[in-house]
Motif scaffolding. Structure first.
Motif, short mmCIF file in Angstrom:
data_model
loop_
_atom_site.label_atom_id
_atom_site.label_comp_id
_atom_site.label_asym_id
_atom_site.label_seq_id
_atom_site.Cartn_x
_atom_site.Cartn_y
_atom_site.Cartn_z
N LEU A 1 0.84 -1.31 0.02
CA LEU A 1 -0.07 -0.05 0.01
C LEU A 1 0.96 1.18 -0.13
CD1 LEU A 1 -2.88 1.27 0.14
CD2 LEU A 1 -2.55 1.46 2.49
N CYS A 2 1.87 1.18 0.92
CA CYS A 2 2.74 2.52 0.80
C CYS A 2 3.62 2.76 -0.58
CB CYS A 2 4.12 2.27 1.94
SG CYS A 2 3.20 2.30 3.47
N LEU A 3 3.77 1.69 -1.02
CA LEU A 3 4.38 1.76 -2.55
C LEU A 3 3.40 2.33 -3.58
CD1 LEU A 3 6.37 -1.60 -3.06
CD2 LEU A 3 7.39 0.77 -2.49
N VAL A 4 2.31 1.88 -3.33
CA VAL A 4 1.17 2.55 -4.35
C VAL A 4 0.90 3.98 -3.82
CG1 VAL A 4 -1.26 2.67 -4.76
CG2 VAL A 4 -0.12 0.43 -4.75
N ILE A 5 0.87 4.24 -2.87
CA ILE A 5 0.67 5.79 -2.33
C ILE A 5 1.79 6.50 -2.61
CG2 ILE A 5 0.48 7.42 -0.25
CD1 ILE A 5 -1.20 5.11 0.98
N VAL A 6 3.10 6.07 -2.56
CA VAL A 6 4.29 6.93 -3.09
C VAL A 6 4.18 6.98 -4.56
CG1 VAL A 6 6.67 6.73 -2.95
CG2 VAL A 6 5.68 6.36 -0.84
N HIS B 1 7.44 19.07 -6.05
CA HIS B 1 7.60 17.64 -6.25
C HIS B 1 8.10 16.83 -4.88
CE1 HIS B 1 7.14 17.57 -10.60
NE2 HIS B 1 7.94 18.77 -10.54
N PRO B 2 7.67 15.66 -4.94
CA PRO B 2 7.90 14.98 -3.44
C PRO B 2 9.47 14.75 -3.21
CG PRO B 2 7.23 13.54 -4.94
CD PRO B 2 6.91 14.66 -5.58
N THR B 3 9.71 15.06 -1.88
CA THR B 3 11.18 14.85 -1.69
C THR B 3 11.25 13.60 -0.72
OG1 THR B 3 10.69 15.84 0.63
CG2 THR B 3 11.41 17.44 -1.09
N PRO B 4 12.49 13.08 -0.76
CA PRO B 4 12.54 11.66 -0.15
C PRO B 4 12.22 11.93 1.18
CG PRO B 4 14.62 12.27 -1.51
CD PRO B 4 13.84 13.64 -1.52
N LYS B 5 12.37 12.92 2.09
CA LYS B 5 12.05 13.04 3.48
C LYS B 5 10.43 13.15 3.51
CE LYS B 5 13.52 15.54 7.38
NZ LYS B 5 14.54 16.70 7.73
N VAL C 1 5.01 7.57 4.05
CA VAL C 1 4.92 5.97 4.06
C VAL C 1 5.13 5.72 5.88
CG1 VAL C 1 6.48 4.15 4.26
CG2 VAL C 1 6.23 5.58 2.20
N ALA C 2 5.64 6.68 6.69
CA ALA C 2 5.64 6.47 8.06
C ALA C 2 4.43 6.43 8.51
CB ALA C 2 6.76 7.43 8.73
N VAL C 3 3.56 7.70 8.07
CA VAL C 3 2.15 7.79 8.72
C VAL C 3 1.26 6.93 8.21
CG1 VAL C 3 0.35 9.65 8.62
CG2 VAL C 3 2.64 10.58 8.94
N SER D 1 -8.17 9.33 13.03
CA SER D 1 -8.57 10.57 12.18
C SER D 1 -7.37 11.78 12.12
CB SER D 1 -9.47 11.32 13.04
OG SER D 1 -9.97 12.58 12.43
N ASP D 2 -6.52 11.67 13.18
CA ASP D 2 -5.48 12.47 13.23
C ASP D 2 -4.24 12.24 11.89
OD1 ASP D 2 -6.39 14.10 15.33
OD2 ASP D 2 -4.94 13.41 16.73
N SER D 3 -4.34 10.81 11.90
CA SER D 3 -3.10 10.19 11.04
C SER D 3 -3.69 10.53 9.66
CB SER D 3 -2.79 8.98 11.16
OG SER D 3 -3.79 7.93 11.06
N SER D 4 -4.96 10.39 9.38
CA SER D 4 -5.59 10.47 7.90
C SER D 4 -5.65 12.08 7.58
CB SER D 4 -7.19 10.18 8.06
OG SER D 4 -7.47 8.58 8.41
N LYS D 5 -5.78 13.03 8.74
CA LYS D 5 -5.68 14.48 8.18
C LYS D 5 -4.00 14.51 7.79
CE LYS D 5 -9.38 15.89 11.15
NZ LYS D 5 -9.79 16.52 12.32
N GLU D 6 -3.22 14.10 8.48
CA GLU D 6 -1.75 14.38 8.18
C GLU D 6 -1.47 13.58 6.74
OE1 GLU D 6 2.84 13.63 9.74
OE2 GLU D 6 1.19 13.02 11.11
N LEU D 7 -1.88 12.57 6.64
CA LEU D 7 -1.82 11.92 5.30
C LEU D 7 -2.47 12.97 4.04
CD1 LEU D 7 -2.61 8.01 5.61
CD2 LEU D 7 -0.36 9.15 5.19
N LEU D 8 -3.63 13.35 4.36
CA LEU D 8 -3.98 14.37 3.28
C LEU D 8 -3.05 15.59 3.19
CD1 LEU D 8 -7.71 14.21 4.27
CD2 LEU D 8 -6.57 13.07 2.20
N MET D 9 -2.59 16.16 4.17
CA MET D 9 -1.68 17.11 4.15
C MET D 9 -0.37 16.94 3.46
SD MET D 9 0.11 19.36 7.14
CE MET D 9 1.13 17.87 7.73
N LEU D 10 0.05 15.46 3.59
CA LEU D 10 0.99 15.21 3.02
C LEU D 10 0.89 14.79 1.43
CD1 LEU D 10 2.56 12.88 5.71
CD2 LEU D 10 3.70 15.13 4.99
#
Length: 146
Positions: A10-15, A30-34, A40-42, A136-145
């Protein structure tokens, strides 16, 4: 465990879809490695919460799928995604993939527990509301990222 492999996939698909989720190249840099590492971590952190969710559902004999909760979260997070420049469709696709992954992880735990039941410690039982707040918090962070 199958759940870990699925989380990795799933992480690979998202990235892989990370840089194509926007309607305009100017929307996000553009996405940075960081940034990708944090995404992926979130994602992994969110899916790791599913063990506690699965345990609560196991102990209370609740179904894994909770469409009412999914729809509530989806409605809330489409608004949140809009704040970060994500279309409703993009947010919905991302969240539905996360929901599917979460259910898959929960099912994997339930299958394992059918063979090797977990020890139930009612004193240390996870708190559903606290876990939902973290999800919910992690979902919001994923949307921000994203």
């Amino acid at each position: 465990m199958k759940a870990r492999l699925f989380i990795f996939q799933l992480c690979l698909v998202i990235v892989a879809s990370h840089s194509t989720a926007y309607s305009s190249p100017a929307t996000k840099a553009h996405p940075t490695p960081k940034g990708i590492a944090r995404l992926v971590a979130v994602t992994v952190e969110r899916l790791e919460l599913m063990k506690d969710v699965a345990l609560i559902k196991w102990n209370k004999q609740l179904p894994i799928e909770d469409l009412k909760r999914e729809n509530e979260l989806l409605s809330e997070l489409i608004i949140e995604g809009n704040k970060y420049g994500l279309s409703a469709g993009t947010t919905e696709r991302l969240l539905k993939a996360l929901f599917a992954a979460a259910k898959r992880v929960q099912r994997a735990y339930h299958e394992e527990w059918k063979k090797y039941p977990p020890k139930i410690d009612t004193q240390a039982a996870p708190n559903l509301e606290a876990i939902r707040a973290k999800i919910s918090d992690s979902s919001k962070e994923l949307l921000m990222l994203a």
